[in-house]
Motif scaffolding. Structure first.
Motif, mmCIF file in Angstrom:
data_model
loop_
_atom_site.group_PDB
_atom_site.id
_atom_site.type_symbol
_atom_site.label_atom_id
_atom_site.label_comp_id
_atom_site.label_asym_id
_atom_site.label_seq_id
_atom_site.Cartn_x
_atom_site.Cartn_y
_atom_site.Cartn_z
ATOM 1 N N THR A 46 0.822 -1.212 0.000
ATOM 2 C CA THR A 46 0.000 0.000 0.000
ATOM 3 C C THR A 46 0.855 1.260 0.000
ATOM 4 O O THR A 46 0.464 2.283 -0.572
ATOM 5 C CB THR A 46 -0.908 0.006 1.254
ATOM 6 O OG1 THR A 46 -1.807 -1.096 1.174
ATOM 7 C CG2 THR A 46 -1.694 1.293 1.376
ATOM 8 N N LEU A 47 2.023 1.200 0.638
ATOM 9 C CA LEU A 47 2.833 2.390 0.886
ATOM 10 C C LEU A 47 3.970 2.538 -0.123
ATOM 11 O O LEU A 47 4.591 1.550 -0.536
ATOM 12 C CB LEU A 47 3.413 2.329 2.295
ATOM 13 C CG LEU A 47 2.392 2.368 3.435
ATOM 14 C CD1 LEU A 47 3.060 2.029 4.758
ATOM 15 C CD2 LEU A 47 1.717 3.730 3.506
ATOM 16 N N ALA A 48 4.237 3.788 -0.498
ATOM 17 C CA ALA A 48 5.417 4.107 -1.306
ATOM 18 C C ALA A 48 6.593 4.256 -0.341
ATOM 19 O O ALA A 48 6.646 5.205 0.439
ATOM 20 C CB ALA A 48 5.189 5.393 -2.083
ATOM 21 N N ARG A 100 -7.337 4.380 -3.900
ATOM 22 C CA ARG A 100 -6.037 4.695 -4.497
ATOM 23 C C ARG A 100 -5.368 3.450 -5.062
ATOM 24 O O ARG A 100 -4.784 3.481 -6.146
ATOM 25 C CB ARG A 100 -5.115 5.344 -3.459
ATOM 26 C CG ARG A 100 -5.494 6.773 -3.135
ATOM 27 C CD ARG A 100 -4.307 7.579 -2.697
ATOM 28 N NE ARG A 100 -3.290 7.699 -3.735
ATOM 29 C CZ ARG A 100 -2.171 8.410 -3.590
ATOM 30 N NH1 ARG A 100 -1.932 9.032 -2.450
ATOM 31 N NH2 ARG A 100 -1.283 8.480 -4.550
ATOM 32 N N LEU A 101 -5.469 2.339 -4.318
ATOM 33 C CA LEU A 101 -4.889 1.090 -4.807
ATOM 34 C C LEU A 101 -5.585 0.638 -6.087
ATOM 35 O O LEU A 101 -4.931 0.149 -7.018
ATOM 36 C CB LEU A 101 -4.977 0.011 -3.727
ATOM 37 C CG LEU A 101 -4.143 0.260 -2.464
ATOM 38 C CD1 LEU A 101 -4.416 -0.824 -1.434
ATOM 39 C CD2 LEU A 101 -2.655 0.326 -2.787
ATOM 40 N N ASP A 102 -6.900 0.793 -6.132
ATOM 41 C CA ASP A 102 -7.647 0.435 -7.340
ATOM 42 C C ASP A 102 -7.208 1.262 -8.540
ATOM 43 O O ASP A 102 -7.324 0.822 -9.695
ATOM 44 C CB ASP A 102 -9.153 0.623 -7.111
ATOM 45 C CG ASP A 102 -9.745 -0.425 -6.175
ATOM 46 O OD1 ASP A 102 -9.080 -1.459 -5.946
ATOM 47 O OD2 ASP A 102 -10.856 -0.200 -5.661
ATOM 48 N N ARG A 103 -6.725 2.471 -8.288
ATOM 49 C CA ARG A 103 -6.225 3.343 -9.355
ATOM 50 C C ARG A 103 -4.769 3.029 -9.706
ATOM 51 O O ARG A 103 -4.160 3.735 -10.521
ATOM 52 C CB ARG A 103 -6.336 4.813 -8.925
ATOM 53 C CG ARG A 103 -7.759 5.318 -8.732
ATOM 54 C CD ARG A 103 -7.776 6.668 -8.011
ATOM 55 N NE ARG A 103 -9.122 7.152 -7.809
ATOM 56 C CZ ARG A 103 -9.735 8.019 -8.614
ATOM 57 N NH1 ARG A 103 -9.105 8.491 -9.681
ATOM 58 N NH2 ARG A 103 -10.964 8.409 -8.375
ATOM 59 N N GLY A 104 -4.202 2.035 -9.055
ATOM 60 C CA GLY A 104 -2.820 1.667 -9.315
ATOM 61 C C GLY A 104 -1.807 2.570 -8.640
ATOM 62 O O GLY A 104 -0.642 2.634 -9.050
ATOM 63 N N GLU A 105 -2.245 3.270 -7.588
ATOM 64 C CA GLU A 105 -1.380 4.217 -6.880
ATOM 65 C C GLU A 105 -1.003 3.679 -5.500
ATOM 66 O O GLU A 105 -1.654 2.782 -4.972
ATOM 67 C CB GLU A 105 -2.105 5.562 -6.725
ATOM 68 C CG GLU A 105 -2.519 6.187 -8.041
ATOM 69 C CD GLU A 105 -3.474 7.358 -7.855
ATOM 70 O OE1 GLU A 105 -3.736 8.043 -8.857
ATOM 71 O OE2 GLU A 105 -3.968 7.576 -6.726
ATOM 72 N N ARG A 106 0.035 4.255 -4.929
ATOM 73 C CA ARG A 106 0.423 3.955 -3.558
ATOM 74 C C ARG A 106 0.362 5.224 -2.719
ATOM 75 O O ARG A 106 0.348 6.332 -3.245
ATOM 76 C CB ARG A 106 1.830 3.358 -3.504
ATOM 77 C CG ARG A 106 1.919 1.959 -4.112
ATOM 78 C CD ARG A 106 3.219 1.287 -3.732
ATOM 79 N NE ARG A 106 3.313 -0.059 -4.281
ATOM 80 C CZ ARG A 106 4.129 -0.995 -3.816
ATOM 81 N NH1 ARG A 106 4.931 -0.728 -2.787
ATOM 82 N NH2 ARG A 106 4.169 -2.197 -4.362
ATOM 83 N N VAL A 107 0.349 5.037 -1.409
ATOM 84 C CA VAL A 107 0.247 6.148 -0.470
ATOM 85 C C VAL A 107 1.646 6.550 0.003
ATOM 86 O O VAL A 107 2.446 5.692 0.391
ATOM 87 C CB VAL A 107 -0.620 5.742 0.741
ATOM 88 C CG1 VAL A 107 -0.540 6.796 1.845
ATOM 89 C CG2 VAL A 107 -2.061 5.511 0.319
ATOM 90 N N THR A 108 1.920 7.856 -0.018
ATOM 91 C CA THR A 108 3.132 8.381 0.598
ATOM 92 C C THR A 108 2.755 8.860 1.996
ATOM 93 O O THR A 108 2.070 9.872 2.163
ATOM 94 C CB THR A 108 3.715 9.538 -0.225
ATOM 95 O OG1 THR A 108 4.077 9.055 -1.526
ATOM 96 C CG2 THR A 108 4.952 10.106 0.457
ATOM 97 N N PHE A 109 3.189 8.129 2.993
ATOM 98 C CA PHE A 109 2.842 8.409 4.389
ATOM 99 C C PHE A 109 3.716 9.567 4.874
ATOM 100 O O PHE A 109 4.917 9.416 5.063
ATOM 101 C CB PHE A 109 3.055 7.138 5.208
ATOM 102 C CG PHE A 109 2.689 7.221 6.664
ATOM 103 C CD1 PHE A 109 1.911 8.247 7.176
ATOM 104 C CD2 PHE A 109 3.122 6.237 7.543
ATOM 105 C CE1 PHE A 109 1.583 8.308 8.516
ATOM 106 C CE2 PHE A 109 2.798 6.286 8.886
ATOM 107 C CZ PHE A 109 2.036 7.332 9.369
ATOM 108 N N ASP A 110 3.108 10.728 5.075
ATOM 109 C CA ASP A 110 3.850 11.939 5.429
ATOM 110 C C ASP A 110 4.132 12.030 6.919
ATOM 111 O O ASP A 110 5.258 12.298 7.332
ATOM 112 C CB ASP A 110 3.058 13.167 4.983
ATOM 113 C CG ASP A 110 3.787 14.466 5.262
ATOM 114 O OD1 ASP A 110 4.585 14.886 4.392
ATOM 115 O OD2 ASP A 110 3.567 15.065 6.336
ATOM 116 N N HIS A 111 3.095 11.883 7.739
ATOM 117 C CA HIS A 111 3.299 11.964 9.190
ATOM 118 C C HIS A 111 2.120 11.356 9.920
ATOM 119 O O HIS A 111 1.018 11.247 9.389
ATOM 120 C CB HIS A 111 3.516 13.408 9.658
ATOM 121 C CG HIS A 111 2.284 14.274 9.603
ATOM 122 N ND1 HIS A 111 1.908 14.963 8.464
ATOM 123 C CD2 HIS A 111 1.342 14.570 10.543
ATOM 124 C CE1 HIS A 111 0.795 15.638 8.693
ATOM 125 N NE2 HIS A 111 0.424 15.416 9.964
#
Length: 338
Positions: free
Chosen positions: A28-30, A74-85
């Protein structure tokens, strides 16, 4: 990337969360490829700090259905999450500890500092009678999530509030085990930490980000709530992540899209004084909590936040700062009225 068993971050995550949940949240995470590349018999403080953040992000999604739905989209869109804080709240009495916990932010700086975090800035939250502090990782400032760690100052309230706070938070226990403290001591001394020791310690350190005091009497909860939504929130949720934040390219465009979809998004953006940091959030999900009188009641839980950060032209690097006005506005997401 080679076999997951050779990857330190994967090994720590899977040992803590289980194979299915661990692989899912890692996908899930970048995550910085350099952190994923770490292998061997010892664990760097950066890899351990990132594994802690991965586990805490997983916990936040388990408690915040609206955030989990957004992440799945977001995952369905083929993207990953950038966890900021991630953000958490603590209670600070004028003197001494909070029950068996060190007072205020000290309950967590004893974890964060040995893992390579340093305090980057102080943010007075005077309207909330709190102080916020940002902790950034010294080795990986842009790619290991920051912590926004806040203290609620009990001595800025009246004596009746202080007495209720003492009854509630005075029951706090210390969740850190001897194994966890030993690993933190080793990291603090700059020593190597074996992977087996790191795996044994991580669950106890993850568990520190939770509620460690008894559920309050409803009358005491109501008293705190009448003075401070933030204090009442800590009374039921403790030191769990108040929110986790997704770093996105254009938070304004995302907010408009989520609003059009009917998501429970904040009414307006919070924009820092510099204009370089822009934030919004989904409203807090509700949580059911069993109070000391045996009654289950619905209270505000945690929430999911979004942030866009521009490059600071003075440094040429990403502006990792926060903003007092932004933080005060975002904190309102967990108020009962919100």
């Amino acid at each position: 990337m080679s076999n997951e068993s050779e990857n330190i971050l994967s090994a720590l995550t899977i040992a803590t969360l289980g194979a299915d949940a661990g692989r899912s949240i890692l996908a899930t995470l970048a995550i910085d490829p350099a952190l994923l590349a770490e292998r061997g018999d010892t664990v760097s403080r950066g890899a351990f700090a990132m594994a802690l953040n991965v586990a805490l992000f997983h916990d936040l999604l388990a408690r915040v259905p609206s955030g989990a739905a957004y992440v799945n989209d977001r995952l369905d869109r083929g993207e990953r999450v950038t966890f900021d804080h991630g953000a958490l709240r603590t209670i600070c009495f004028p003197d001494g500890p909070t029950g068996a916990l060190p007072g205020g932010e000290d309950a967590f700086t004893r974890i964060l500092v040995p893992l390579g975090y340093r305090m980057a800035a102080v943010y007075p939250l005077d309207r909330l009678r709190m102080t916020g502090r940002a902790y950034v990782h010294s080795d990986w400032p842009e790619t290991i999530p920051q912590f926004f760690l806040s203290e609620l100052h009990v001595d800025r309230f009246d004596a009746e509030f202080g007495a209720a706070a003492a009854r509630i938070f005075g029951t706090s226990r210390d969740p850190l085990t001897d194994a966890a403290n030993d690993v933190l001591k080793r990291y603090g001394a700059g020593e190597a930490v074996a992977i087996d020791a790191a795996i044994a310690a991580l669950p106890a350190i993850v568990a520190a980000f939770d509620r460690h005091h008894a559920m309050p009497d409803f009358a005491d909860y109501q008293l705190l709530l009448s003075r401070s939504s933030e204090a009442a929130w800590i009374a039921t949720e403790g030191n769990a992540f108040n929110h986790a934040t997704d770093r996105v390219a254009d938070v304004a465009a995302l907010a408009e899209r989520l609003k059009a979809q009917g998501s429970p998004i904040k009414d307006r953006l919070e924009i820092s004084a510099t204009g370089r940091v822009r934030q919004t959030a989904l409203r807090a999900d509700s949580a059911e909590r069993l109070f000391a009188d045996g009654e289950v009641r619905t209270v505000p839980g945690s929430f999911y936040e979004f942030i866009s950060r521009d490059v600071d032209p003075a440094t040429g690097t990403l502006d990792l700062a926060f903003d007092t006005g932004n933080a005060t506005g975002i904190f309102a997401m967990t108020s009962a009225s919100a």
